[in-house]
Design an enzyme around this catalytic site. Structure first.
Site, PDB file in Angstrom:
ATOM      1  N   TYR A 102     109.824 100.189  84.119  1.00  0.00           N
ATOM      2  CA  TYR A 102     110.428 101.416  83.606  1.00  0.00           C
ATOM      3  C   TYR A 102     109.399 102.528  83.709  1.00  0.00           C
ATOM      4  CZ  TYR A 102     112.514 104.752  80.299  1.00  0.00           C
ATOM      5  OH  TYR A 102     113.056 105.876  79.722  1.00  0.00           O
ATOM      6  N   LYS A 159     101.955 107.971  75.494  1.00  0.00           N
ATOM      7  CA  LYS A 159     101.848 107.045  74.351  1.00  0.00           C
ATOM      8  C   LYS A 159     100.490 107.164  73.626  1.00  0.00           C
ATOM      9  CE  LYS A 159     105.810 104.346  75.453  1.00  0.00           C
ATOM     10  NZ  LYS A 159     106.377 103.865  76.685  1.00  0.00           N
ATOM     11  N   ASP A 209     101.257 103.408  86.683  1.00  0.00           N
ATOM     12  CA  ASP A 209     101.880 103.973  85.492  1.00  0.00           C
ATOM     13  C   ASP A 209     101.251 103.285  84.281  1.00  0.00           C
ATOM     14  OD1 ASP A 209     103.358 104.855  83.387  1.00  0.00           O
ATOM     15  OD2 ASP A 209     105.321 104.309  84.206  1.00  0.00           O
TER      16      ASP A 209
END
Ligand SMILES: *Cc1c(COP(=O)(O)O)cnc(C)c1O
Length: 427
Positions: A141, A264, A236
């Protein structure tokens, strides 16, 4: 107000009662508690029920909820700087910190979310190489950017199938699907399309199909193919960065990425993101180059202060990562022992403070196909049992649960006691 009343009223005003789909707990078919506060590893809902938290805002809060130093930094900056839309010294401080503390990041651009970071990195890769196609892996994702919202069917899929309504085929026709940890498939994909591939984006330690670490030789193959065909390799690290190690997933592999995305943890609990890499690539961004990407709130002073407070605290206390590793081992060994005792088929994958308990009969889970063998009904029973026992874990079999520096042995023991009751109820 009761949790359920707040949630029902929320459903009147926000689709599904939430601002991000997973929070609605649809997969596990129960109503979510409405959270009002958090301190350390404990969060409290509107009915004053307490939970030991293993979600940590889906990863960011590695220092635990409302860490004193992060809150202090936010308070200090917010009294004098909310937003300017002008350069600030705080942006330099965080950019310099990241470029000097991390490997392979010579320049960085701040954005407001992980989605923004990955979609911008891909645009930059396309602009830099003057090519259209990108490769993403099934099960990974990278945010809700159209070009990434593709579901993978079985076998070797070379064209995209939309995973969301509202994504025109045109938006995904340049997205190729790779199979995670499958060297042959990615080699074939490059043989066919290599000269048109701008970049390959990958979660080096996948967290969004449950935790699966990419295998070393697979990563080496990716690097070789990208070099051979002139494509960029994009890590990522939105979830991995400062999580699996201070220097992120990069430090776990021998291969070097060309671009890396963060979010994050780097925002210390505030909305943030960033992408960075080699100077020669980053200089293609406007105003220096022709790849346009901008943001009114990008580099916001409060976000920069929260990020810097978080990252500096981590860098000054690298033994935090040993602590997380140690309690991670304790949790992992405990789960495996209990599962054996009750004959509950479980595979546990863990990299540092991120892990998934797969309810699978397999010996190991190393591919997206392996993930699909999990007993989701059993997971749902487990989830409900844990929540009722005061333990907050992600409401999906295909997510990672997280540890923070504030988790201690007693929290792990509480988890294991609850898990043992669950295991006993399943036999
Ligand atoms: C969470 C996540 C994203 C998306 O980040 P948002 O801030 O939710 O937009 C992208 N990539 C990975 C690996 C993620 O875990």
């Amino acid at each position: 107000m009761k949790n359920i009343d707040i949630f029902r009223e929320s459903e009147q005003y926000m689709p599904g009662g939430v601002n991000s789909p997973v929070r609605a707990f649809r997969g596990v078919k129960i109503n979510p508690p409405i959270i009002k506060s958090g301190k350390g590893v404990v969060i409290k809902d509107e009915e004053d029920n307490e939970y030991i938290d293993f979600v940590l805002a889906w990863g960011p809060l590695i220092l635990g909820h409302c860490d004193e130093d992060v809150v202090e930094a936010i308070k200090e900056v917010s009294s004098k700087a909310l937003a300017f839309g002008a350069p600030t010294k705080l942006e330099l401080d965080l950019a310099k910190f990241m470029c000097t503390s991390l490997d392979n990041i010579e320049m960085i651009r701040m954005v407001n979310s992980g989605t923004e970071a990955t979609m911008s990195a891909v645009k930059l890769a396309r602009g830099y190489t003057n090519r259209k196609r990108i490769v993403k892996f099934a099960g990974c994702y990278h945010g809700h950017f159209d070009g990434f919202l593709i579901e993978a069917g079985s076998g070797v899929i070379t064209g995209g199938i939309p995973g969301s309504l509202g994504v025109p085929t045109e938006s995904i026709e340049n997205t190729l699907i790779g199979i995670y940890n499958d060297k042959e498939q990615i080699t074939e994909l490059f043989k066919k399309y290599g000269n048109e591939i701008a970049g390959v984006i990958i979660e080096p330690v996948a967290g969004n199909m449950g935790v699966i670490k990419a295998e070393d030789d697979f990563m080496e193959t990716l690097r070789e193919l990208c070099d051979e065909y002139g494509s960029l390799l994009i890590f990522d690290e939105v979830m991995n960065g400062f999580r699996v190690a201070f220097k992120g997933a990069q430090s776990l592999f021998k291969v070097k990425p060309d671009l890396v995305t963060y979010a994050k943890i780097m925002g210390g609990g505030l909305p943030c993101g960033a992408y960075g890499g080699r100077r020669e690539i980053m200089e293609n961004l406007a105003p220096l180059g022709g790849v346009y990407q901008a943001g009114t709130m990008s580099g916001n002073p409060i976000v920069m202060a929260a990020g810097l407070a978080t990252l500096a605290k981590l860098k000054n206390n690298l033994d935090y990562y040993n602590h997380i590793e140690n309690i991670g081992i304790k949790l992992q060994e405990g789960i495996l022992q209990i599962s054996q005792k009750y004959n509950l088929p479980v595979v546990m994958n863990r990299v540092g403070g991120m892990m998934t308990i797969f309810f699978s009969n397999l010996k190991e889970v190393r591919t997206y196909d392996d993930v699909k063998t999990c007993d989701v009904e059993r997971f749902n029973r487990y989830f409900e049992h844990m929540l009722k026992s005061g333990i907050n874990i992600p409401p999906s079999q295909f997510e990672a649960l997280f540890l923070s520096v504030k988790h201690e042995e007693n929290h792990i023991n509480t988890f294991l006691n609850a898990f043992e009751k669950f295991a006993a109820s399943e036999v």
